[in-house]
Write a protein that holds these residues in place. Structure first.
Motif, mmCIF file in Angstrom:
data_model
loop_
_atom_site.group_PDB
_atom_site.id
_atom_site.type_symbol
_atom_site.label_atom_id
_atom_site.label_comp_id
_atom_site.label_asym_id
_atom_site.label_seq_id
_atom_site.Cartn_x
_atom_site.Cartn_y
_atom_site.Cartn_z
ATOM 1 N N ASP A 195 0.827 -1.202 0.000
ATOM 2 C CA ASP A 195 0.000 0.000 0.000
ATOM 3 C C ASP A 195 0.861 1.252 0.000
ATOM 4 O O ASP A 195 2.084 1.166 0.013
ATOM 5 N N PRO A 240 0.597 5.725 1.307
ATOM 6 C CA PRO A 240 -0.200 6.720 2.025
ATOM 7 C C PRO A 240 -1.012 7.573 1.053
ATOM 8 O O PRO A 240 -0.578 7.849 -0.065
ATOM 9 N N SER A 279 -9.615 4.653 -1.241
ATOM 10 C CA SER A 279 -8.673 4.401 -0.148
ATOM 11 C C SER A 279 -9.428 4.003 1.102
ATOM 12 O O SER A 279 -10.642 4.198 1.207
ATOM 13 N N ARG A 301 -4.876 4.997 3.345
ATOM 14 C CA ARG A 301 -3.967 4.132 2.593
ATOM 15 C C ARG A 301 -4.665 3.637 1.321
ATOM 16 O O ARG A 301 -5.849 3.342 1.332
#
Length: 146
Positions: A42, A44, A91, A95
């Motif tokens: 993943d 941010p 998301s 993330r």
């Protein structure tokens, strides 16, 4: 060291193929892949992007901050991506996850476009990428001997 040599060889090959100031889509994809790190689960994401660059219909680069970018490789073709006027990312809890989240493409056509699933997320070495792009542009504009 091996990665540096591979990236250098790739850049030289791309420079040899470049005949104008513009790179083909395939050349751009290869350049970004050469400057991407190992796949990660993943990345941010705080709800907005600093920028993005489509790389054909199956990959794109997204900047989460001015100095932080990721190569997103899609699980299949995303036909509207090369013509997108805007993109979004799904998301969860700040993330974006590979294999779960999607790229949402905003295009010129009416109605919603199909979401495109993210297969791989790879961090980009922005500084090295910019240097390589500049080198390719300079190589493309130099005169060649007959």
């Amino acid at each position: 060291m091996k990665r540096l040599i591979t990236a250098t060889v790739l850049c030289l090959c791309l420079a040899a193929c470049a005949t104008s100031g513009r790179l083909t889509t395939e050349q751009k994809v290869q350049l970004y892949r050469a400057h991407a790190g190992a796949p990660q689960n993943d990345m941010p994401f705080t709800s907005s992007l600093s920028g993005w660059q489509e790389l054909g219909d199956s990959a794109l680069a997204v900047w989460t901050r001015p100095g932080e970018a990721y190569l997103l490789e899609l699980s299949g073709p995303c036909p509207d991506l090369p013509y997108a006027q805007a993109i979004g990312l799904t998301s969860r809890v700040g993330r974006v996850a590979a294999r779960f989240d999607k790229v949402l493409v905003g295009g010129p056509g009416p109605g919603p476009q199909m979401p495109c699933f993210i297969a791989r997320i790879r961090p980009l070495d922005i500084k090295a990428l910019r240097v390589a792009e500049q080198d390719l542009r300079q190589a493309a504009t130099q005169e060649r001997e007959p």
